[in-house]
Design an enzyme around this catalytic site. Structure first.
Site, PDB file in Angstrom:
ATOM      1  N   CYS A 127     -41.920  42.500  44.413  1.00  0.00           N
ATOM      2  CA  CYS A 127     -42.649  42.941  43.475  1.00  0.00           C
ATOM      3  C   CYS A 127     -42.108  43.393  42.108  1.00  0.00           C
ATOM      4  O   CYS A 127     -40.999  44.125  42.402  1.00  0.00           O
ATOM      5  CB  CYS A 127     -43.647  44.108  43.849  1.00  0.00           C
ATOM      6  SG  CYS A 127     -44.654  44.671  42.701  1.00  0.00           S
ATOM      7  N   SER A 262     -53.559  33.436  42.216  1.00  0.00           N
ATOM      8  CA  SER A 262     -54.096  33.681  41.012  1.00  0.00           C
ATOM      9  C   SER A 262     -55.375  32.508  40.815  1.00  0.00           C
ATOM     10  O   SER A 262     -56.347  32.704  40.308  1.00  0.00           O
ATOM     11  CB  SER A 262     -53.254  33.278  39.856  1.00  0.00           C
ATOM     12  OG  SER A 262     -52.233  34.127  39.866  1.00  0.00           O
TER      13      SER A 262
END
Lengths: 296, 254
Positions: A127, A262
């Site tokens: 991340c 996404s």
């Protein structure tokens, strides 16, 4: 377009319904939403990243959506140990728990919570926008190796998700392999920023964020390609996959399966749509022949 | 994947509706239908979901850090508006609106667009009744206050029972979840939960259907994208009225 023979597959120690999994961080905070995505045709699902302490995440805006890309800085919000209860009823399903920590000890602690509850762990060492976690740990090969080894003590298969925000991703992939990883997931989001010219400040509350969606697909394909050349363990391609042809392309670069995140913003039925055009009982090719075939 | 812009707007008017509720009117209209919401960016603080109370306004109760920051803004200040988002009310036939507290915000747009025949408006006390004059102009309005300072002394559910819910084709509801749960119970009793359309409120991080922070049990439906308005039959066997998740995803009972 190239199509594949349908059927269950095994990748990194996990039996999957098909090659297309739900990526971490997308509709993965609750057991109900994970179950919904399995019903919607995902071959497996990865949970939201779970860490040693509950976190509320960053202040908003947390997501900015553009043509062909999105950028997020959630800040690893998670309910920590409370999340285990979300998995009731899913223990037999292809669920992979994404976990994070700041040290190998923390990875080991969180990993143990999931023994017997999920099919594998995916270490979030990637991340790009959480201080002290994710890529802050995952850019250091020694740390990656130690965190992987610590998570392996749980007895679960361990997948390591890599950040593309390093000079040489193969160095990190090889570190995961040395630590005993069962698979590599490549890649997490690309570190990014946009600025609102009107407000004269970054559009995300955190400032820095991670870019995902079709815009990063070429970066992800390149990373999978490099890892396939360097590593022995299976690679799971992730980053901008949004069509059946993208899945095939990732596999040709060297991926044994893919994760899709996404693209879910278009439609929660995306897995059904992609798998319907990806598989052909008659005329489909053998998936093993496709994986890495572009390297020949 | 198409851009979902956060559009900068200038606050042109701030209306003090009650001591803790203000309407912020902005410089631009959005194609919002009743029940649609937007993500409101208060630069430097946070981005939070808020129902459109008009195509160029939001009505906000001061409840936390972001709404406090909104309340500190003045005419001429700018905020970002991302929207309209979600699925709003889909009324057909004879329509009743039932609102509690700041829940009147999305239902105001329903009333001003001429769709609500009757309107039941509730609040704790007379000062907190939202938009009573405006709603009385475009609907047949009945009010209830918990303390009896205006209208019926009691709850909106008392008025709903008296109004005979089966005489409506659509009943649009927004307010505190305990109130909405009581409304749903009446509709179930009357045999018409599917005629109820409930606007839910859940903690949201993205507002566009990707993060999953607002998913409800046991369906995994996203309040931001599949909702925020759901019919009663969809939420009857759900977490609705029992618990919700906080920013970290931990369950909190009502």
């Amino acid at each position: 377009m190239v199509t594949l023979i349908p059927g269950e597959i095994t990748v990194g120690g996990v039996r999957l319904h098909n090659h297309c999994m739900l990526a971490a961080g997308v509709l993965g905070t609750t057991g109900a939403s994970l179950a919904r995505m399995l019903r919607a045709g995902a071959g497996g699902v990865v949970t939201k990243s779970i860490g040693p302490e509950p976190k509320e995440g960053h202040k908003g805006p947390c997501v900015a959506v553009y043509d062909g890309a999105m950028m997020n800085a959630m800040g690893l919000p998670n309910p920590s140990h409370d999340f285990i209860g979300e998995l009731d009823g899913l223990t037999e399903s292809p669920v992979i728990a994404s976990i994070f920590g700041g040290t190998p000890e923390e990875f080991g602690e969180v990993a143990d919570w999931f023994a017997g509850r999920v099919q594998a762990l995916e270490l979030n060492l990637s991340c790009p926008h959480a201080e002290g976690y994710g890529a802050a740990v995952g850019a250091d090969p020694d740390m990656v190796e130690q965190c992987t080894r610590a998570a392996k003590h749980s007895g679960l298969p361990v997948w390591v998700k890599l950040t593309p925000n390093v000079t040489d991703i193969t160095e990190i992939g090889l570190a995961a392999e040395r630590g005993g990883a069962d698979a590599i997931v490549a890649v997490n989001t690309v570190k990014a920023m946009r600025i609102s010219t009107n407000f004269r400040r970054p559009v995300l509350g955190n400032g820095m964020g991670g870019l995902s969606g079709p815009a990063i697909f070429p970066v992800a394909v390149r990373c999978v390609w490099e890892l396939y050349e360097a590593c022995e363990i299976p690679i799971i391609g992730c980053g901008g996959v949004s069509s059946a042809d993208n899945v095939v392309e990732m596999m040709m670069a060297g991926a044994s399966a893919v994760e899709i995140g996404s693209a879910v913003i278009e439609d929660t039925e995306i897995f059904r749509q992609i798998t319907e055009s990806l598989y052909r009982r008659d005329g489909g090719e053998c998936p093993e022949d496709i994986v890495g075939c572009a390297h020949a | 994947m198409r851009e979902i812009p956060s559009v900068p707007v200038v606050i042109t008017e701030i209306i003090e509706e009650s001591p803790s509720i203000r309407t912020f009117v902005f410089s631009r209209r959005f194609p919002a239908e009743p029940g649609h919401f937007c993500m409101v960016w208060v630069p430097g603080t946070d981005e939070i979901p808020m129902a459109f109370s008009a195509q160029n306004a939001i009505t906000v109760q001061k409840v936390g850090e972001a709404t406090e920051a909104l309340f500190a803004l003045s005419r001429g200040d700018e905020i970002g508006i991302k929207g309209p988002l979600g699925n709003g009310f889909t009324p057909s036939g004879r329509t009743l609106a039932v609102a509690g507290g700041v829940g009147a915000a999305p239902l105001r747009l329903l009333a001003t667009s001429g769709v609500a025949d009757d309107f039941i408006l509730g609040a704790r006390t007379a000062d907190e009744l939202l938009f009573p004059e405006e709603l009385a102009k475009c609907t047949n309005l009945q009010c209830a206050t918990d303390d009896g300072t205006y209208g019926h002394h009691g709850f909106v559910t008392d008025l709903l029972r008296a109004a005979d819910p089966t005489s409506y084709d659509t009943i649009c509801v927004c307010g505190p979840e305990v109130m909405m749960k009581a409304v749903l119970a009446i509709l179930i009793e009357a045999g018409c939960p599917e005629n109820g359309q409930f606007s839910l409120h859940r903690y949201m991080k993205c507002g566009v259907g990707i993060c999953g922070s607002c998913c409800i049990d046991p369906t995994g439906l996203r309040v931001c994208r599949d909702g925020p308005v759901f019919t009663g039959d969809i939420i009857v066997e759900s977490e609705f009225g029992s618990y919700a998740r906080d920013a970290s995803g931990r369950r909190k009972s009502f």
